[in-house]
Structure formats: C-alpha cells, structure tokens
Design a protein around this motif. Structure first.
Motif, PDB file in Angstrom:
ATOM      1  N   GLY A 137       0.758  -1.008   0.059  1.00 44.39           N
ATOM      2  CA  GLY A 137      -0.034  -0.102  -0.388  1.00 44.39           C
ATOM      3  C   GLY A 137       1.081   1.189  -0.053  1.00 44.39           C
ATOM      4  O   GLY A 137       0.551   1.780  -0.334  1.00 44.39           O
ATOM      5  N   SER A 138       2.330   1.250   0.622  1.00 48.19           N
ATOM      6  CA  SER A 138       3.131   2.520   0.518  1.00 48.19           C
ATOM      7  C   SER A 138       4.485   1.907  -0.385  1.00 48.19           C
ATOM      8  O   SER A 138       3.995   1.160  -0.407  1.00 48.19           O
ATOM      9  CB  SER A 138       2.788   2.985   1.654  1.00 48.19           C
ATOM     10  OG  SER A 138       2.013   3.478   2.884  1.00 48.19           O
ATOM     11  N   THR A 139       4.934   3.393  -1.006  1.00 48.97           N
ATOM     12  CA  THR A 139       5.501   3.255  -2.013  1.00 48.97           C
ATOM     13  C   THR A 139       6.886   4.529  -1.437  1.00 48.97           C
ATOM     14  O   THR A 139       6.424   5.606  -1.325  1.00 48.97           O
ATOM     15  CB  THR A 139       4.919   3.589  -3.471  1.00 48.97           C
ATOM     16  OG1 THR A 139       4.472   2.577  -3.780  1.00 48.97           O
ATOM     17  CG2 THR A 139       5.952   3.439  -4.703  1.00 48.97           C
ATOM     18  N   ARG A 140       8.318   3.596  -1.953  1.00 45.19           N
ATOM     19  CA  ARG A 140       8.904   4.827  -1.278  1.00 45.19           C
ATOM     20  C   ARG A 140      10.419   4.378  -2.867  1.00 45.19           C
ATOM     21  O   ARG A 140      10.058   3.529  -3.299  1.00 45.19           O
ATOM     22  CB  ARG A 140       9.691   4.294  -0.510  1.00 45.19           C
ATOM     23  CG  ARG A 140       9.347   4.374   0.340  1.00 45.19           C
ATOM     24  CD  ARG A 140       9.807   5.942   0.965  1.00 45.19           C
ATOM     25  NE  ARG A 140      10.124   7.603   0.863  1.00 45.19           N
ATOM     26  CZ  ARG A 140      11.131   7.252   1.881  1.00 45.19           C
ATOM     27  NH1 ARG A 140      11.060   6.698   2.867  1.00 45.19           N
ATOM     28  NH2 ARG A 140      12.423   7.678   2.228  1.00 45.19           N
ATOM     29  N   GLN A 141      10.813   5.790  -4.006  1.00 45.70           N
ATOM     30  CA  GLN A 141      11.411   5.098  -4.751  1.00 45.70           C
ATOM     31  C   GLN A 141      12.620   5.945  -4.866  1.00 45.70           C
ATOM     32  O   GLN A 141      12.714   7.260  -4.521  1.00 45.70           O
ATOM     33  CB  GLN A 141      10.451   5.655  -5.939  1.00 45.70           C
ATOM     34  CG  GLN A 141       9.444   5.009  -6.207  1.00 45.70           C
ATOM     35  CD  GLN A 141       8.619   5.052  -7.435  1.00 45.70           C
ATOM     36  OE1 GLN A 141       8.430   6.303  -7.695  1.00 45.70           O
ATOM     37  NE2 GLN A 141       8.053   4.797  -8.448  1.00 45.70           N
ATOM     38  N   ASN A 142      13.172   6.076  -6.184  1.00 48.84           N
ATOM     39  CA  ASN A 142      14.503   6.245  -5.877  1.00 48.84           C
ATOM     40  C   ASN A 142      15.128   5.944  -7.483  1.00 48.84           C
ATOM     41  O   ASN A 142      15.396   5.100  -7.712  1.00 48.84           O
ATOM     42  CB  ASN A 142      15.536   5.938  -4.985  1.00 48.84           C
ATOM     43  CG  ASN A 142      17.639   6.946  -5.275  1.00 48.84           C
ATOM     44  OD1 ASN A 142      17.472   7.375  -6.134  1.00 48.84           O
ATOM     45  ND2 ASN A 142      18.212   6.142  -4.637  1.00 48.84           N
ATOM     46  N   ALA A 143      14.964   7.347  -8.471  1.00 44.43           N
ATOM     47  CA  ALA A 143      15.257   7.038 -10.025  1.00 44.43           C
ATOM     48  C   ALA A 143      16.888   7.279 -10.132  1.00 44.43           C
ATOM     49  O   ALA A 143      16.636   7.033 -11.399  1.00 44.43           O
ATOM     50  CB  ALA A 143      14.437   8.651  -9.916  1.00 44.43           C
ATOM     51  N   THR A 144      17.817   7.881  -8.790  1.00 45.41           N
ATOM     52  CA  THR A 144      19.218   7.758  -9.322  1.00 45.41           C
ATOM     53  C   THR A 144      19.614   6.280  -9.535  1.00 45.41           C
ATOM     54  O   THR A 144      19.051   4.588  -8.911  1.00 45.41           O
ATOM     55  CB  THR A 144      20.022   8.029  -8.139  1.00 45.41           C
ATOM     56  OG1 THR A 144      19.139   9.454  -7.851  1.00 45.41           O
ATOM     57  CG2 THR A 144      21.675   7.912  -8.450  1.00 45.41           C
ATOM     58  N   LEU A 145      20.250   6.136 -10.272  1.00 49.43           N
ATOM     59  CA  LEU A 145      21.332   4.736 -10.714  1.00 49.43           C
ATOM     60  C   LEU A 145      22.695   4.425 -10.157  1.00 49.43           C
ATOM     61  O   LEU A 145      22.742   5.057 -10.182  1.00 49.43           O
ATOM     62  CB  LEU A 145      21.465   4.753 -12.885  1.00 49.43           C
ATOM     63  CG  LEU A 145      20.239   4.783 -13.516  1.00 49.43           C
ATOM     64  CD1 LEU A 145      20.225   5.233 -15.172  1.00 49.43           C
ATOM     65  CD2 LEU A 145      18.784   3.350 -13.456  1.00 49.43           C
ATOM     66  N   ASN A 146      22.276   2.968  -9.427  1.00 43.18           N
ATOM     67  CA  ASN A 146      23.575   2.689  -8.695  1.00 43.18           C
ATOM     68  C   ASN A 146      23.384   1.673  -8.711  1.00 43.18           C
ATOM     69  O   ASN A 146      22.491   0.500  -8.842  1.00 43.18           O
ATOM     70  CB  ASN A 146      22.890   3.075  -7.286  1.00 43.18           C
ATOM     71  CG  ASN A 146      23.945   5.229  -7.575  1.00 43.18           C
ATOM     72  OD1 ASN A 146      24.357   5.361  -7.922  1.00 43.18           O
ATOM     73  ND2 ASN A 146      22.580   5.728  -6.598  1.00 43.18           N
ATOM     74  N   THR A 147      24.410   0.814  -8.077  1.00 42.44           N
ATOM     75  CA  THR A 147      24.730   0.081  -7.247  1.00 42.44           C
ATOM     76  C   THR A 147      24.016  -0.693  -6.316  1.00 42.44           C
ATOM     77  O   THR A 147      23.752  -1.527  -6.078  1.00 42.44           O
ATOM     78  CB  THR A 147      25.700  -0.788  -8.142  1.00 42.44           C
ATOM     79  OG1 THR A 147      26.921  -0.020  -7.474  1.00 42.44           O
ATOM     80  CG2 THR A 147      25.721  -0.900  -9.688  1.00 42.44           C
ATOM     81  N   GLY A 148      24.635   0.050  -5.455  1.00 41.77           N
ATOM     82  CA  GLY A 148      24.880  -0.135  -4.160  1.00 41.77           C
ATOM     83  C   GLY A 148      23.389   0.914  -3.711  1.00 41.77           C
ATOM     84  O   GLY A 148      23.464   1.901  -3.848  1.00 41.77           O
ATOM     85  N   HIS A 149      22.825   0.007  -2.377  1.00 41.37           N
ATOM     86  CA  HIS A 149      21.319   1.227  -2.185  1.00 41.37           C
ATOM     87  C   HIS A 149      21.259   1.140  -1.098  1.00 41.37           C
ATOM     88  O   HIS A 149      20.604   0.035  -0.960  1.00 41.37           O
ATOM     89  CB  HIS A 149      20.140   0.220  -3.291  1.00 41.37           C
ATOM     90  CG  HIS A 149      20.752   0.421  -4.639  1.00 41.37           C
ATOM     91  ND1 HIS A 149      20.383   1.406  -5.236  1.00 41.37           N
ATOM     92  CD2 HIS A 149      20.810  -0.399  -5.449  1.00 41.37           C
ATOM     93  CE1 HIS A 149      20.927   0.606  -6.790  1.00 41.37           C
ATOM     94  NE2 HIS A 149      20.840  -0.484  -6.724  1.00 41.37           N
TER      95      HIS A 149
END
Length: 669
Positions: A24-36
């Motif tokens: 039901g809840s969403t968080r996003q990160n549009a930056t392209l990385n390999t470590g998150h």
C-alpha cells in the motif's frame, strides 16, 4: 527502518511496504546505482511490516524481489549516536606526524544500536563504509558519520597533519677562524615546505652544544662544555649543523672551524682609591701577549655602585643591575666616566675579541669612593609681609649646607636692593659641611606708594643657585600690627651641644599700640621651648626680643609652630590677632647606621641612612633621602616615605607619596 542491498547492474529502485501483504505504501529512488540504502521512517512500534523491492535498469528491464517481512522495535529510538576518531599508530609532535598513521573511528549508540558507519577523504567524493582502521599517508581532512537503526545520525571531521620529508640544508655562513673561549655564530641556510623548521643546533660526536629556534645559532661557552673552551685541541675541528622541522624530521651539513689559542692576561691601571664627585675616572686596560693577539679587540669598562652589584661581582645573591651604561673605549685601551652620585663604585673591565662576535676573557674590579659635595639650602622660600610707608623692617634668611663638603664663595643678591637688601656683606666666605649661617634682610618702604612689591633674593655658589621671594604689601593705615624678623625658623645642624637658641625680634609696624602680647607654642613639643614669651604691650614702632630654644639630642626632621597673640588696639576699634611662625629643626647626621637586625619601629630616620638587613616597619621616613644609601635586604613594609629618594631599596607595601624610586622594588606599593 533502514534497508541496504546491492544490484548487479545500475538500476533505479521502487520499494512497496505495508502492514499486510497487500502493501500500500511506496518509496522510490530514480538514481541509477549498484549500492542502495533506503531509510523508511514514521513506522509504528512493535508492528510486523512487509516490503517488496523492484529494480529497473537503464533499458527498462525490471526484476522484483520479495515480499520480505520485518518487525519494528517495541519503542522508538530518538537519541543520536556518537562518533569520534583516534590515532592507533603514529606519534604527534608539535601538531604534526612524521610517518603514516592509522585512524580508528569510534561509533556508539545506547538505543537501537549502530546500523552502519561511513567516511570519506576530503570535503567531497564518495562515502565509504567503515569496517577497519583507515591508513593516512599525507595531510588529510577526514570526514565521518554514523547511523543507528532509527536513522538517527552523528558526524564529525578532523585534519591530520603528516610531514615525512626532512628540511633541505644548503649550507651555513660562519667565521672559519675563531679564538679559544670565544663566541661562535653559525647562520644555517635551510628551508622546509612541510611543517616548517622548528630549531637548529650545533653538535659534535653526538653531543649537542647549542640550540636555537632562529636561523642564527650563537654558542656561548659559559653555559655548557664546548670544545672551543679546551685550549689543548687547537686546530681544525669538524661540526655538524642540523635543522629539524616540527615533525622532528632532521637534516644536517658539516662545517670545519679553525680554533686559535689566545692571550688571557688583562690588567687595569690609572685607578685611584678615592675621587671627588664630578671628578672623572679614567682607567687604562693593559693586555699581555701570552698567545695570539688579534688585530681587532676592545676593552670595555662598566661601572657599578657597591650596593647595586650583580651577583657575579658580589658575595651575596640577588638580581641587581649596573648603575651606569657600559662604556666602550674608542681607543681600545682607556675609558672615562664621571659619577653623578655619591658612593663606592666597582669598575669592571672586560677584553672583547672582535672576530665576528666578541667574548669575555677576564675581569678585574676596583673600589672607588666618591664624596658627596656641599648642598645649598635656604629658608624661608617665601617672605610675605605688610608694612606702612616710610618704615624699616628686618627678616632673617637661613643659608645651610646639607652636604659632606664645605660650600665656598657664596654670594647673595637682590633684584631690587632699594626695597629689599642685606644689612651686612653680600658675600659669605663659606659654610662647613652640615652647617648653616644667617643673613639679615632689610625691607625699606621709604618713599613707596601703597602697592604690592615683589623682590627675588638669590643665593649662588659656583655650581648651585637657590631663590627666595619677598612680597611687600605697602599700606597707608593700620591698627597695631606685629611682625617677626623670621617667617620660617629653619635650623639645619650637626651640632653636638644639647640645645640651640634662636633670638626672634618682634616689632610693631602698625599705627597703634599692640596690647596683651603673649608668645607660646601652638602645640607643645618636647624639643621646643619659649623664653620671654609674656611681653604685654608693644607701642607703635616698638620692638622686643624673645628666644626659641631647641633640643638637638634627637636626629631627624621636626616641625612646630610659634603663636603670637595680641590686641591691635585703635580708637576706631580693636580685635584679637594671631601671628603664626613655623619652626623646622633638621638635624643632619654624618651617617645613621642601622645595620644588622635593628628595629626601627615608629622611628624617624633623616639624612644618609644605612638600612642593610634592618627592620623599619611602620616608621616615619618623611622627606628622608636614601639616595646612595645601603638598603640591601631592608624591610620597610608599611612605611611612609613621603618626598623621599629610595634608590635601589625594597619598599614593599609602603606608602610612597612624592617619592623617587630609582631602581626600586616597589611591589604592592
């Protein structure tokens, strides 16, 4: 809640989460990385959460992982962790490390615990996950931060200065030839681009002889054992000149110095055992040729008073400076000095070898006794009187000698002798040491109009001059008015008799009788007495004499007042009038000696006084001269020193009104 994971390709991330598998809840990160790293806050305590991770690469291909579950802690953690840095290897000197260092990051949290710690080198760049000690090889500004499991954080930074490169030493400037027992000076030519140069030194066979924080090293053989003081090793000597930076990296160069033997004999001639004040002292230095005599040298003479000797010239300890500035001879062998104060002087002679720098070879001392000359004093300093026209009046002027030699060829003069002159000769043949004489001053108002007249009386010797001002107020009418021939009775004496008697002429210069005339002490004094004090009536133009007798048994400066009371009767009325005559007795000793553990409590000391090792606590020393006196180790704390000269004296905690303090310790005064 913090979620950390890696992808095998550059990807952006979407995380869905919730308390059920429906999320039901969403968080996003549009930056392209390999470590998150994802930090999700505002979660409920002690609650089971589900989450799903979707990763998409640059081509739009996505991969999904999950669902996963996690339960939050019972209560939230709102307290930030702490973090600091320590050096686990390496030595800090003057703010610098001279080698590589290992830095440990210390993170702690009292709540949810440390989740992860990161660091980076410098103000920009990627953050690295901290797992073990960080090795630094050059000067670095280290930044670090840490997070707990509730995303509370702490951070810090510190600069670590590292210099592993020694200074560059290019050589040195120095005198290639020096004399044994002389001063050696070396200017090191060096530079350092890192921490900077801390010091330079001279060393030989591992022994450091001299160190300096300046580029010039000056070695003084009086302060340690140096090979130049050993005359048995004359010849060429090798020295290491070293420069060290603040991280204690050092570099050196070697120089060679030729050491020559030198004469050591010095004698002084042309010094007498006694001089008069004003007479020049002209010592002559003589050098004996027992070794190598350099082409250029001088002999320096310094002059000290015996009670201001430095510790090197005295058998007692103390930090006392020279009385006069040192004088270098322009002829290399002689000197001239004229003392300006009485006392015993020490002449210190030093031969200086002028070979780049000078050095003391030997000294010799001699005693010189300088006598105090005669000192001219006159009293009173002001005569102020009122007189009718066409009258004569007489005043007494006291002229004294408070010095230790006789005064001769004394002359007295008046700026207007027709009004104020002298009843006898204007020349006094002489006054013996610590003695006095009198001159009778005649005031004549014949033919003068009513006005105020000012006349200056001058007393001269060949080197001294003192003035007295006479102010005459000429009036036309008055009642009975008495006048003394002495305005201020001042006796300066070293008489050995028990008493001194002064005749005082009291005259009526008014235009009516003065009745009920009585002479008395204003305040009775043990040393002061009146004879013939009950006079009665003095008619117009009448006069009489009464005597003042003073005891000379007590050395010191004593003051009192004589009171003349009378009725200035006249037909138009009368009133009681008082005439006050000051009296000062100044008994001058040749010397008052209070050596040893003497007690001077509540005493009076006047004249040339020795206070060596004495206790004069709480004493009255008003107008006392300590100039040229011995006062070593004297305790005069809590003492009144009004108008006194206490040269080179300890006057701690004393009252110092109008006092001259030449070279004096006046702490807390």
């Amino acid at each position: 809640m913090t979620i950390l994971f890696n992808t095998d390709d550059l990807a952006n991330i979407t995380i869905e989460y919730g308390t059920t598998t429906a999320l039901g809840s969403t968080r996003q990160n549009a930056t392209l990385n390999t470590g998150h790293t994802f930090v999700i806050g505002s979660l409920s305590a002690d609650t089971l959460y589900y989450y799903n991770i979707t990763a998409c690469n640059v081509g739009g291909y996505c991969s999904e992982s999950g669902p996963y579950s996690v339960r939050t802690m019972v209560s939230a953690d709102t307290t930030a962790p702490t973090i600091s840095s320590t050096v686990s290897s390496g030595t800090l000197t003057n703010g610098w490390y001279g080698s590589d260092i290992d830095v440990t990051l210390n993170a702690a949290d009292t709540g949810s615990g440390i989740n992860y710690t990161q660091y980076r080198l410098g103000t920009s760049g990627s953050w690295n996950t901290y797992s073990s000690v960080i090795t630094l090889t050059n000067t670095t500004n280290l930044y670090y931060r840490t997070y707990d499991f509730f995303a509370n954080s702490a951070s810090g930074n510190k600069t670590f200065n590292i210099d592993k490169t020694p200074p560059s030493v290019y050589g040195a400037t120095y005198a290639a030839t020096v004399y044994a027992n002389s001063l050696l000076s070396v200017v090191v030519n060096a530079s350092d681009t890192g921490s900077g140069i801390l010091y330079y030194n001279i060393n030989k066979s591992g022994t450091i002889y001299a160190t300096s924080t300046n580029q010039t090293i000056m070695y003084d053989p009086d302060k340690s054992t140096f090979y130049l003081t050993d005359n048995t090793i004359i010849g060429n000597k090798s020295l290491n000149i070293t420069a060290c930076d603040k991280a204690l990296n050092c570099n050196s160069t070697e120089i060679t110095v030729q050491v020559l033997n030198l004469f050591t004999a010095l004698s002084v001639a042309n010094i007498s055992s006694s001089y008069d004040l004003g007479e020049s002292i002209n010592p002559v230095g003589i050098v004996s040729d027992t070794g190598n005599v350099p082409a250029n040298y001088t002999i320096k003479f310094e002059y000290f008073k015996s009670n201001t000797l430095p510790a090197s010239l005295k058998n007692t300890t103390g930090n006392l400076g020279p009385y006069s500035v040192a004088i270098d001879s322009s002829t290399n062998t002689s000197s001239s000095f004229t003392p300006t104060k009485k006392g015993v002087y020490i002449v210190k002679s030093t031969v200086n070898v002028m070979n780049h720098f000078s050095r003391v070879i030997t000294t010799q001392t001699s005693l010189i006794d300088v006598d105090q000359p005669g000192v001219l004093e006159i009293s009173p300093s002001l005569m102020n009187l009122s007189m009718l026209t066409n009258k004569l009046s007489q005043k007494t002027l006291y002229i004294s000698n408070s010095g230790e030699q006789a005064l001769t060829a004394i002359s007295v003069n008046s700026t207007n002798s027709s009004i104020v002159g002298f009843m006898n000769t204007d020349v006094i043949s002489g006054i013996a040491a610590t003695n006095f004489t009198t001159k009778q001053v005649l005031i004549n108002t014949t033919g003068l109009s009513p006005a105020t007249y000012t006349v200056t009386l001058t007393v001269n010797t060949s080197t001294q001059m003192k003035n007295t001002t006479v102010i005459v107020d000429v009036i036309t009418d008055t009642k009975g008015m008495l006048q003394s021939d002495i305005d201020d009775i001042f006796i300066s004496s070293n008489e050995s008799s028990a008493f001194s008697t002064i005749n005082v002429n009291l005259s009526n210069i008014g235009s009516a009788n003065a009745t009920g005339v009585i002479v008395s002490e204003l305040v009775p004094k043990a040393w002061l007495g009146i004879q013939g004090g009950t006079i009665g009536t003095l008619t117009e133009n009448g006069s009489t004499i009464f005597n003042i007798t003073m005891s000379l048994n007590t050395v010191g400066n004593m003051t009192g007042n004589i009171l003349v009371s009378y009725n200035n009767t006249k037909a138009s009325g009368s009133s009681i009038v008082n005439l006050t005559i000051p009296v000062r007795l100044y008994i001058l000793p040749a010397n008052v000696n209070i050596d040893g553990d003497s007690t001077g409590l509540n005493s009076t000391f006047t004249g040339v006084v020795s206070l060596e090792d004495s206790n004069v606590t709480g004493s009255s020393l008003d107008n006392t001269t300590f100039e040229d006196s011995t006062a070593d180790n004297a305790n005069v704390s809590g003492t009144i020193l009004t108008g006194s000269d206490v040269e080179d004296t300890n006057v701690s905690d004393s009252s110092l009104e109008n006092t001259v303090l030449n070279g004096t310790n006046a702490a807390s005064s």
